[in-house]
Write an enzyme that holds these catalytic residues in place. Structure first.
Site, PDB file in Angstrom:
ATOM      1  N   GLU A  75      77.946  16.383  22.541  1.00  0.00           N
ATOM      2  CA  GLU A  75      78.485  17.273  21.510  1.00  0.00           C
ATOM      3  C   GLU A  75      79.978  17.028  21.265  1.00  0.00           C
ATOM      4  OE1 GLU A  75      75.530  21.150  21.914  1.00  0.00           O
ATOM      5  OE2 GLU A  75      77.511  21.225  22.848  1.00  0.00           O
TER       6      GLU A  75
ATOM      7  N   GLU B 209      68.517  19.093  22.210  1.00  0.00           N
ATOM      8  CA  GLU B 209      68.616  20.418  22.829  1.00  0.00           C
ATOM      9  C   GLU B 209      68.029  21.474  21.911  1.00  0.00           C
ATOM     10  OE1 GLU B 209      72.457  21.697  24.035  1.00  0.00           O
ATOM     11  OE2 GLU B 209      73.013  19.782  24.959  1.00  0.00           O
TER      12      GLU B 209
END
Length: 659
Positions: free
Chosen positions: A153, A306
């Protein structure tokens, strides 16, 4: 180039982030037992393990990871091995404070959380390369390795001194001369002209508003600087393992990464998807994220890196997913092209900042509802794998144009309305297509659009000359375009075009003069014949009376055109309420030859075709009957379906035409 297919080998990956270093090793055996019971075939390891792998500068503690990799291989579970560079050890910030990012006010962002690295720091990059090199050398030949996951991320902004030096270097590469930069930035305004490159800084905290083009370029630079970090690590692992695919997980609708540019550097495009389970349109938001990610993967398979098995821990109130919703949203991802459905994380943490973020194994353990639902999902994905893996979504004949540069430029201070939120506008238009049961793709405005029957621009404040010429050529070639308000206002330097909208676009849409913009307050509505508009309105004069399709009704703009049409080009100068936008777009799509995946769907039912399969997904709680002409086999139940299928609360069916 390796891709997701190389990792899946004809199966859907199912699993999640696994953090065994948080647990005694005796728990690992229990984890393996439960993974096999749940059908887990892939785990992501090492995302936040830098301090475990390098507890002191230059040290290497690989023993625990050796044992873990061997254990996974022995049990037939593949490993997506992460470089741990998203979260440096505390010693790095202590010994090398220049590796810590600084905010707009010059304050240091200290260790103790995560993502505390200055992306332009030479010291950080050197340490990151070293740990990546050693991981790749040690595990590149390990039979458990199926994929590399770089960092995590990427979301770090930095206004520090090394970032300032790198920013100046980036600007020199973009503009070449100070004269060109001063022209692009419009520095004649407010006496901002630069006489030396050393005078240029990141847009730090100023007494009043920063230069908008400086801010725009800083966001471009940040995306590129983070991508340099990614590419450096990618190239290291690729040198050791040229046939192992590489990814890094996107956060959807995060400003800091131009995902179009990034996706071209990845072997596999992956995303983290967290719709709010209390959002009645959470399913639509999930569909948007899936469509966007599939499009960044150039239509090929992609992966959910995710998602949450239950509640997250970062909303104001973190609600669990009600029974069945996790399964529904997982199948939705597969329907829209995913070949991997993974979670953060495998086992819910007992300590740390995310101990209340759900895991596939929750605090309730294997008897808990969460794990029991995970087992069902794993079993169903195994049933679908042979028919689904490496197939493509079909019938996505509509392109929604999306551009980070337009977002970066339109979301700054000094605009006409702080109520206009670019992601919200894009979501409103995608929602209209979703409710019309029209499968959409996304595209950059400079992409080849010839394969699409309809192109939609929810809002693109900034458009380059190349993009505008691309749109005009698309319509001349027989394509249909529908544009939302405040589009084509500025060029690549955030310079307002003469007339308030590019002349080529005004000719395309049949606009003689755009007299004035009339933004609306948060709860304000504007009357339009047949519906009400929200958020925005415009005082437009049509080039020909025939182009004014729908007028404003009442108020200051009474009688002026709210919707214009010139041939195959439509322009909406306001955002119609949801109940009006979807039938308007549905009608335009039908005229353009776009067909829904299935006709006559009950409200709340989504239909998507992937390969030869028809996915039916029910986002409601009441039982509905879906007409499906002909004879089919439901792959989830093994039962035959003739002319109709019944779907209960959050129900799903995956239908294959019967011979």
């Amino acid at each position: 180039m390796p891709g997701l297919t190389d990792a899946t080998r004809g199966r859907i990956l199912f699993g999640g982030d696994y953090n065994p270093e948080q647990w005694p090793e005796e728990v690992w055996q229990e984890d393996v037992r439960l993974m096999k019971e749940a059908g887990v075939n892939s785990v992501t390891v090492g995302v936040f393990s830098w301090a475990e792998l390098e507890p002191t500068p230059g040290a290497r503690e690989f023993g625990w990871l050796d044992r873990l990799m061997d254990l996974m291989h022995e049990n037939g579970i593949g490993v997506v091995l992460a470089t741990p560079t998203a979260s440096p050890p505390p010693w790095m910030g202590r010994l090398h404070p220049e590796t810590l990012p600084r905010d707009e006010d010059g304050r240091i962002e200290w260790w103790g959380g995560r993502q505390h690295f200055a992306h332009s720091s030479a010291v950080y990059r050197r340490y990151a390369a070293a740990i990546t090199e050693d991981l790749a050398a040690r595990y590149g030949g390990h039979p458990a390795l199926t994929m590399w996951h770089i960092n995590n991320e990427y979301c770090t902004y930095d206004w520090g001194d090394e970032a300032a030096t790198a920013f100046r270097r980036w600007l020199q590469g973009r503009y070449g001369t100070l004269d060109a930069l001063n022209t692009a930035w419009g520095t004649a305004f407010w006496s901002q002209g630069y006489d030396d490159w050393e005078g240029i800084l990141p847009p730090r905290h100023a007494h009043y508003m920063n230069n908008p083009t400086q801010v725009l370029d800083f966001k471009r630079f940040t995306s590129d600087a983070l991508m340099e970090c990614f590419v450096a690590e990618r190239d290291i692992v690729a040198r050791h393992t040229p046939n192992i695919p590489v990814t890094s997980n996107f956060m959807p609708f995060w400003q800091g990464q131009d995902a179009w540019a990034w996706a071209g550097r990845e072997d596999v495009v992956s995303v983290d998807s967290y719709p709010d389970p209390r959002d009645p349109l959470g399913g639509q938001y999930g569909a948007l994220i899936h469509d966007m990610t599939r499009s960044q993967a150039r239509g090929g398979p992609w992966m959910v890196m995710e998602q949450a098995a239950g509640p997250v821990n970062w909303r104001g109130v973190n609600h669990p997913k009600p029974p069945g919703l996790n399964r529904l949203w997982s199948l939705q991802a597969v329907a829209r092209g995913a070949d991997a459905v993974c979670y953060f994380q495998w086992r819910q943490s007992r300590q740390g900042a995310e101990k209340f973020h759900s895991g596939m194994v929750s605090h309730a353990g294997e008897r808990g509802r969460t794990f029991q639902e995970v087992k069902r999902i794993g079993a169903e994905l195994a049933l679908l794998s042979e028919k689904v893996a490496d197939t493509r979504v079909t019938g996505a004949d509509v392109a929604v144009l999306l551009d980070w540069n337009a977002w970066w430029a339109s979301g700054q201070d000094g605009r006409l309305s702080g109520e206009v939120d670019y992601p919200a506008v894009v979501r409103a238009w995608h929602r209209a297509l979703w409710e019309a049961n029209v499968t959409a793709s996304f595209a950059h405005p400079e992409h080849d659009l010839s394969a699409y029957k309809l192109v939609v621009l929810p809002q693109l404040y900034l458009l380059t000359d190349t993009a505008i010429d691309n749109l005009v050529a698309y319509v001349r070639g027989g394509g249909t375009v529908v544009s939302g308000f405040l589009t084509g206002v500025a060029d690549q330097d955030d310079r307002v075009r003469q007339g308030g909208m590019d002349e080529r676009l005004r000719k395309l849409f049949g606009i003689r003069t755009l007299h004035e913009w009339w933004p609306l307050d948060a709860d304000e509505k504007v009357g339009v014949e047949g519906f009400r508009g929200t958020l925005w309105s415009e005082e437009i004069e049509a080039a020909d009376e025939a182009y004014a399709v729908i007028p404003y009704k009442g108020g200051e703009l009474d009688g002026l055109p709210a919707v214009l049409r010139k041939g195959r080009a439509w322009y909406l100068s306001t955002l119609p309420e949801p109940a009006a936008l979807w039938p308007l777009l549905a009608g335009i799509a039908e005229d353009a030859g776009v067909r829904p995946a299935l006709d006559h769907l009950p409200a709340g039912v989504e239909a998507v075709r992937r390969g030869e399969l028809l996915f039916l997904l029910h986002h409601g709680r009441d039982t509905v009957t879906v007409p499906v002409p002909g004879r089919h086999r439901d792959l989830l139940t093994g039962e035959d379906v003739v002319d109709a299928v019944e779907l209960g609360r959050y129900g799903a069916a995956v239908l294959e035409a019967a011979p």
